[in-house]
Design an enzyme around this catalytic site. Structure first.
Site, mmCIF file in Angstrom:
data_model
loop_
_atom_site.group_PDB
_atom_site.id
_atom_site.type_symbol
_atom_site.label_atom_id
_atom_site.label_comp_id
_atom_site.label_asym_id
_atom_site.label_seq_id
_atom_site.Cartn_x
_atom_site.Cartn_y
_atom_site.Cartn_z
ATOM 1 N N SER A 143 0.840 -1.330 -0.085
ATOM 2 C CA SER A 143 0.099 -0.062 -0.007
ATOM 3 C C SER A 143 0.716 1.193 -0.114
ATOM 4 O O SER A 143 1.898 1.276 0.399
ATOM 5 C CB SER A 143 -0.966 -0.252 1.235
ATOM 6 N N TYR A 156 -2.303 -0.308 10.565
ATOM 7 C CA TYR A 156 -2.248 -0.765 9.216
ATOM 8 C C TYR A 156 -0.916 -0.159 8.117
ATOM 9 O O TYR A 156 -0.310 -0.954 7.720
ATOM 10 C CB TYR A 156 -3.293 -0.154 8.555
#
Length: 263
Positions: A143, A156
């Site tokens: 990501s 995250y």
């Protein structure tokens, strides 16, 4: 188009989102698929659809990648079915956007179990045969959050930082083995990811104009399969932020503070 014909491709988190879109594109190019996800019903629907429209083999297995014992069991079944894996797409993952003091230990463990340990465990299952055959491709869905950590995505972001570190080290280990390793770093994607990650819908509302479509992301990933592609950064302009962040971190954080706190 011919590069993937007859290849065996394993995709985790394949029941929806970019996992399902990758499966559709690979099937259209003649690849045989092994689809893994927790929701076996959705996998079976996708399996029937792909087999109906394409002359390819599609196997499905129920798997929660946080269960490392189950990973060993399922991959043993996979190798009994396809003998070897040409491409592994580690797509399974999730996030929860909470401030650090609000994140529970269960959420922290859950994200690391799926996003990091599960990814590593699946990779470890296919690597021996790839090294033996001197052929293969590991594609890890990371990501942009793995490059730029922002408020309310601390855990995250930490998991995706870990994925990038693992991916970069793995690439160097396999440099002489003819096994390719690619990191995919997308920005926000229009999937059900945000149903869990962004319960209030605040983040989605604020970044609506930047959200990527899963079909577009999947197309970029499939086009890079079995090529020596180091990273796929989407959108490309967003990756410039990580370059600037590396060079001028204090300035970047000061200027970007307002935007980062829109979750």
């Amino acid at each position: 188009m011919e590069r993937l014909k007859g290849k065996n491709i394993v995709i985790t988190g394949a029941s929806g989102g970019i996992g399902a879109e990758i499966a559709k594109l690979c099937a259209a190019r003649g690849a045989n698929l092994v689809l893994l996800a927790r929701n076996i019903d959705k996998l079976q629907v996708l399996q029937r659809d792909l087999q109906q429209h394409h002359h390819v083999k599609v196997a499905v297995f129920q798997l929660d990648v946080s269960d490392t014992d189950k990973i060993k069991e399922v991959f043993t079944q996979i190798f009994a079915t396809v003998q070897y894996v040409d491409i592994l797409v580690n797509n399974a993952g999730f996030g929860i956007f909470h401030a650090v003091h609000e994140a529970t230990i269960e959420e922290i463990k859950g994200m690391f179990s799926v996003n990091v340990v599960g990814l590593m465990a699946c990779t470890s299952m296919v690597l021996p045969k790839m090294r033996e055959r001197h052929s293969g491709h590991i594609i890890n869905i990371a990501s942009q959050a793995g490059k730029i950590a922002t408020p309310k995505s601390s855990v995250y972001s930490a998991t995706k930082h870990a994925v990038l570190g693992y991916t970069n080290a793995l690439r160097m280990e396999l440099a002489d083995e003819n096994v390719y390793v690619t990191a995919v770093n997308p920005g926000p994607i229009a999937t059900n990811f945000f149903t869990i990650a962004d319960e209030k819908g605040t983040y989605v509302k604020n970044v609506q104009r930047f959200i990527l479509q899963p079909e577009y992301v999947a197309q970029k990933i499939v086009n890079a399969m079995l090529t020596r592609t180091r990273e796929i950064n989407l959108p490309r302009w967003m990756n410039m932020g990580s370059v600037i962040y590396t060079l001028f971190p204090r300035l970047f954080e000061r200027i970007g503070k307002k935007a980062f706190n829109q979750k």
